[in-house]
Design a protein around this motif. Structure first.
Motif, PDB file in Angstrom:
ATOM      1  N   PHE A 135      12.701 -21.121 -30.095  1.00  0.00           N
ATOM      2  CA  PHE A 135      14.098 -20.946 -30.498  1.00  0.00           C
ATOM      3  C   PHE A 135      15.053 -21.354 -29.378  1.00  0.00           C
ATOM      4  CE2 PHE A 135      12.824 -16.748 -28.844  1.00  0.00           C
ATOM      5  CZ  PHE A 135      13.832 -16.495 -27.924  1.00  0.00           C
ATOM      6  N   ILE A 136      14.603 -21.276 -28.130  1.00  0.00           N
ATOM      7  CA  ILE A 136      15.456 -21.709 -27.010  1.00  0.00           C
ATOM      8  C   ILE A 136      15.728 -23.203 -27.129  1.00  0.00           C
ATOM      9  CG2 ILE A 136      15.609 -21.950 -24.501  1.00  0.00           C
ATOM     10  CD1 ILE A 136      13.887 -19.447 -24.239  1.00  0.00           C
ATOM     11  N   LEU A 137      14.703 -23.975 -27.477  1.00  0.00           N
ATOM     12  CA  LEU A 137      14.871 -25.418 -27.622  1.00  0.00           C
ATOM     13  C   LEU A 137      15.769 -25.741 -28.807  1.00  0.00           C
ATOM     14  CD1 LEU A 137      11.162 -26.497 -26.975  1.00  0.00           C
ATOM     15  CD2 LEU A 137      13.016 -26.175 -25.317  1.00  0.00           C
ATOM     16  N   LEU A 138      15.623 -24.967 -29.877  1.00  0.00           N
ATOM     17  CA  LEU A 138      16.485 -25.192 -31.044  1.00  0.00           C
ATOM     18  C   LEU A 138      17.939 -24.898 -30.708  1.00  0.00           C
ATOM     19  CD1 LEU A 138      14.232 -23.642 -33.869  1.00  0.00           C
ATOM     20  CD2 LEU A 138      14.538 -26.063 -33.290  1.00  0.00           C
ATOM     21  N   GLN A 139      18.175 -23.875 -29.887  1.00  0.00           N
ATOM     22  CA  GLN A 139      19.543 -23.581 -29.460  1.00  0.00           C
ATOM     23  C   GLN A 139      20.122 -24.744 -28.662  1.00  0.00           C
ATOM     24  OE1 GLN A 139      19.619 -19.826 -27.369  1.00  0.00           O
ATOM     25  NE2 GLN A 139      18.689 -18.707 -29.080  1.00  0.00           N
TER      26      GLN A 139
END
Length: 900
Positions: free
Chosen positions: A61-65
């Protein structure tokens, strides 16, 4: 860097720029990274840039953010890739050789990171996922745009926090309850500035399944599902959501409900649990278990325990004596509550893997508590809202060996605009003092963090989002306290503060800092220079705004008020202009517009009141009326418009509950102006006194404090009424009987909580209780904290011919006092040997807000402000011997309008 294993990394590819665009390379970051080296050149990004990382699936989810942020900034989507083979991202030699002080190493391992920009792109590495997440927040603050090119300067950053806990204590219980969507937005904002905790003040605001309350719907209590939604969202931003569940005091909202009076210190009008009652602990255990399950992802729980002023004055008095005093009684009770919460948290999170918080202001008074209260997993929350430089009471907490956090304040409650200048000094000074004293005592590790508090006293009329400036400042100071250590009142303008204000405009709003600071300075100047002449301070701003405009002439020099009006109009225009260019969080500017509009409206009201009340109404000529009438109409229309704007901005961040109370106050003001307009238009040039004629009466039980006082009034009814109503304002509890029949009860206490402020004045329909001939009203009044049992009583009786009779409290009433009144005291004859004429403090002081005529048909009680409650609360706390002095003061205030 020796001894640290970098576990996780993210690389974002870019194109090298040999020369940076012609933009000031100053990095206006919030918070300031601990170590920054700026290098020559930069890196630009395009749709061909790639995000390369080996993050585990659960942290993708960090990469998606990152992708979403690129999409927002560049309107381009960049791809995700996994590292090729065993590719690693090697730290530059300078970073490898960097040494972190030993006592800072745990902070780095928990939340620190490396970020460097070379000719290939940006690399972020950290020993923890939380640290890597914070690296991405810094990366996007570095992001710049020039001529359509998106880039960041080449640099090397090593960063880690000064304090482990960097949080905010957010008000959600006293009038404004943040909507779940707005709280989720808060989480995203807080995380952007490396704030890792959101505390929610609850009081009665949790929707318990085991203990449903009659007030749950009215209060808009948070359900288990709502909290789970918030906690799950916060986990993706590495923000811990912590409930503040009061377990000793500040439970007025609960105890006003009859079904919970059994566990309260007093049977009525109580703020505290009865600490001697085992059922109190049963209720607390049930509530804590439910809340810990709802906040399942949080390792933190705050048990409150502040300002428990009622303890030992009621049901727990004998228990306190048996234990040898309040110190030992508190110690036993606190230990039991601590054990309940500890066991619940251990069940959820395993032994030792949690934190329990409690406020300092009671525990620090008793050596027994300081010495024997369990310290395992306990954090003492030291709060102080003064801008002073020394906080001596903190020494006791540090010397006793407790882990602790410090809590300054956003200073926003009941103000049009926060007291930002004082709040800045409070926040920085308390952090500096705590750090220096802990270090001096060799207990630097005990100072764990700082939490900025915002409160919503007296129905929370101040709109909530203006507090965000202070919240972000808290993150800046708590992350890197070193850059604030030379801060002082005299030199603050030369150091970090002006840099922070510019950075806030850039990073939070993405707007021109110059214009924002002009707005902020204009708003701040009102309080800093007392330009509106609020004699009791800015916390009385809303109360004074809603006082009737034409019942007294304000004793205020308004010479500079027209200048304030012009300045606030410029603030509104500037904010409207900035909204069109703001790159984010433009709702914050809506709140500043409301603040400026309230300042302007207040100034206009006072100017007009002074003008109209300068002479008697009958002396106004028709020509003069023609000139002043449009001004009155304009102010009325502005109050009406403000009502709509206030509601619109409220709904940006808050649940609907609580709003109607404030909108009704705007309606009262419109009504007052309409009455004056009608008086001038009809040629009467005089309005009726808007204040009810009833007085505060009392009959003090001189020998036996806390005993009830009983009041009686007889009156004649010659024609059966078609409707009849009575209104009661007691201090602190009243039972009302009409012709021997119980009509109802009222609790009212001067309190900062919601229910007493809303339901502390009640009216009752007594039409069916009356009959032709003699009738009587009987009222039993108790002041549980040992003060003067007082009551203000007003009623109206209507027949087919209209208003037939008014009944109100005055010297004609009779009273007795004591624990054993006649068994038929509600209806017995008034023996003059037993029943005496009551004493009176007179009518509520007009300058303090007074009590205006209710609208019984519409279900509306008398309009009043918090001033009324504050004035009345002084009396029960005052010795009977000083009654003559208080009566004299009340008369002087009414006669000469000293308050105004």
């Amino acid at each position: 860097m020796k001894g640290v294993v970098v576990m996780v990394s993210i690389f974002i590819s870019g194109m090298s720029l040999s020369k940076s665009p012609d933009i000031d390379p100053f990095i206006g970051l919030i918070p300031v990274p601990r170590h920054v080296t700026l290098l020559e050149g930069g890196i630009s990004f395009t749709s061909y840039s790639k995000i390369v990382s080996d993050l585990p699936e659960e942290y993708k989810f960090i990469l998606l953010q990152i992708q979403q942020q690129f999409q927002h900034l560049m309107k381009e989507t960049i791809g995700l890739e996994s590292p090729e083979g065993s590719r690693t991202f090697k730290l530059p030699k300078k970073l490898q050789d960097f040494t972190i002080e030993e006592f800072r190493r745990p902070h780095f391992e928990r939340e620190g990171y490396f970020l460097w920009v070379d000719q290939d792109g940006v690399c972020m590495q950290a020993p923890s996922m939380r640290g890597l997440f914070y690296a991405t927040r810094t990366f996007f603050q570095l992001f710049l745009e020039a001529g359509g090119v998106f880039w960041i300067p080449r640099c090397e950053i090593i960063d880690y926090p000064s304090l482990e806990i960097r949080g905010v204590s957010d008000e959600n219980a006293r009038g404004q309850a943040g909507s779940i969507n707005s709280l989720k937005r808060y989480v995203e904002i807080l995380s952007s500035f490396k704030i890792n905790m959101l505390q929610m003040n609850l009081e009665d605001m949790f929707l318990s399944k085991k203990h449903p309350k009659a007030s749950d719907e009215e209060r808009g209590c948070y359900s288990h599902d709502e909290i789970q939604e918030l906690v799950n969202h916060a986990a993706k931003y590495f923000v811990d959501v912590c409930p503040i569940q009061n377990t000793c005091s500040h439970m007025d909202n609960l105890f006003i409900l009859p079904s919970y009076s059994e566990i309260a210190e007093f049977h009525h009008a109580s703020t505290c649990f009865d600490i001697s009652n085992p059922k109190s602990l049963v209720y607390i255990k049930d509530l804590v278990e439910e809340e810990i399950n709802a906040w399942s992802g949080s390792f933190h729980f705050h048990i409150g325990c502040d300002e428990s002023f009622d303890v030992g004055k009621g049901r727990s008095a004998s228990y306190v004596n048996e234990k040898g005093g309040k110190g030992f009684a508190y110690l036993e009770y606190y230990s039991k509550v601590y054990q309940i919460v500890k066991e619940c948290l251990e069940t959820r999170h395993s032994r030792g893997n949690f934190r329990i918080y409690m406020y300092h202001d009671i525990l620090h008074k008793y050596e027994e508590i300081l010495e024997h209260l369990p310290k395992e997993n306990l954090i003492v929350d030291y709060w102080n809202y003064s801008p002073k430089k020394r906080y001596r009471k903190l020494k006791k907490i540090v010397d006793a060996g407790f882990n602790f956090v410090v809590t300054p304040s956003a200073m926003d409650w009941t103000r049009f605009y926060p007291s930002e200048t004082k709040a800045e000094m409070n926040l920085v000074n308390i952090a500096k003092y705590a750090s220096q004293y802990a270090e001096k005592k060799g207990k630097r590790k005990n100072f764990l963090g700082m939490i900025s508090a915002s409160w919503g006293d007296h129905l929370n009329p101040n709109l909530r989002d203006t507090r965000l400036y202070n919240y972000v400042l808290c993150g800046d100071v708590a992350w890197n306290l070193d850059v604030w250590k030379s801060f002082s009142k005299r030199t603050s303008q030369e150091l970090r503060l002006p840099q922070f204000r510019c950075a806030f405009a850039r990073q939070f709003l993405h707007i021109d800092p110059g214009k924002f600071i002009q707005v902020q300075d204009a708003l701040r100047s009102i309080e800093d220079n007392n330009r509106l002449k609020l004699r009791l301070g800015s916390t009385f701003a809303f109360a004074n705004l809603f006082i009737h405009p034409y019942q007294w002439r304000p004793r205020v020099n308004t010479r500079n008020f027209p200048q304030i009006i012009k300045e606030m109009e410029r603030v509104v225009a500037t904010c409207e202009d900035l909204k069109t260019s703001a790159g984010g969080n433009s709702f914050f500017l809506d709140h500043l517009i409301i603040s400026a509009s309230l300042f302007r409206l207040y100034a206009k009201k006072i100017i007009n009141s002074r003008k109209i009340m300068a002479k008697k109404f009958e002396k106004y000529s028709p020509r003069k009326v023609e000139t002043i009438l449009p001004e009155i109409i304009q102010i009325r229309d502005e109050f009406q418009a403000m009502k709509g704007e206030y509601a619109r901005v409220w709904r940006i961040s808050c649940k609907e509950v609580g709003l109607a109370v404030h909108l009704q106050k705007f309606c009262w003001m419109v009504r007052f102006y309409n009455e004056m307009i009608a008086a001038f238009q009809n040629g009467t040039q005089k309005t009726a006194n808007p204040n009810i004629p009833s007085e505060y009466i009392y009959f003090y039980p001189k020998r036996e404090p806390r005993c009830p006082s009983y009041f009686r009034k007889s009156f004649q009814v010659t024609e059966l009424p078609i409707k009849a109503f009575i209104q009661c304002v007691p201090f602190q509890y009243a039972e009302i009987y009409v012709n021997g029949n119980f009509v109802g009860e009222v609790e009212r206490r001067y309190t900062i909580s919601y229910m007493h402020n809303v339901h502390g004045i009640r009216f009752f329909d007594i039409t069916k209780e009356l009959h032709i001939g003699d009738n009587n009203i009987a009222v039993k009044v108790i002041s549980y904290n040992g003060g003067w049992p007082m009551v203000n009583f007003y009623g109206e009786i209507y027949t087919n011919h209209g208003l037939d009779k008014m009944i109100y409290s005055d010297k004609s009433w009779f009273g007795i006092a004591g624990p054993s009144p006649p068994s038929d005291w509600q209806t017995c004859g008034l023996d003059i040997k037993t029943w005496k004429h009551v004493d009176t403090f007179g009518k509520p002081p007009v300058g303090m807000g007074a009590l205006y005529y209710p609208d019984f048909e519409q279900g509306i009680v008398s309009h009043h402000t918090k001033n009324l409650g504050r004035a009345a609360e002084i009396l029960p706390r005052t010795r009977i011997a000083f009654g003559w002095l208080l009566r004299l003061i009340a008369k002087l205030i009414n006669r000469y309008q000293l308050y105004s």
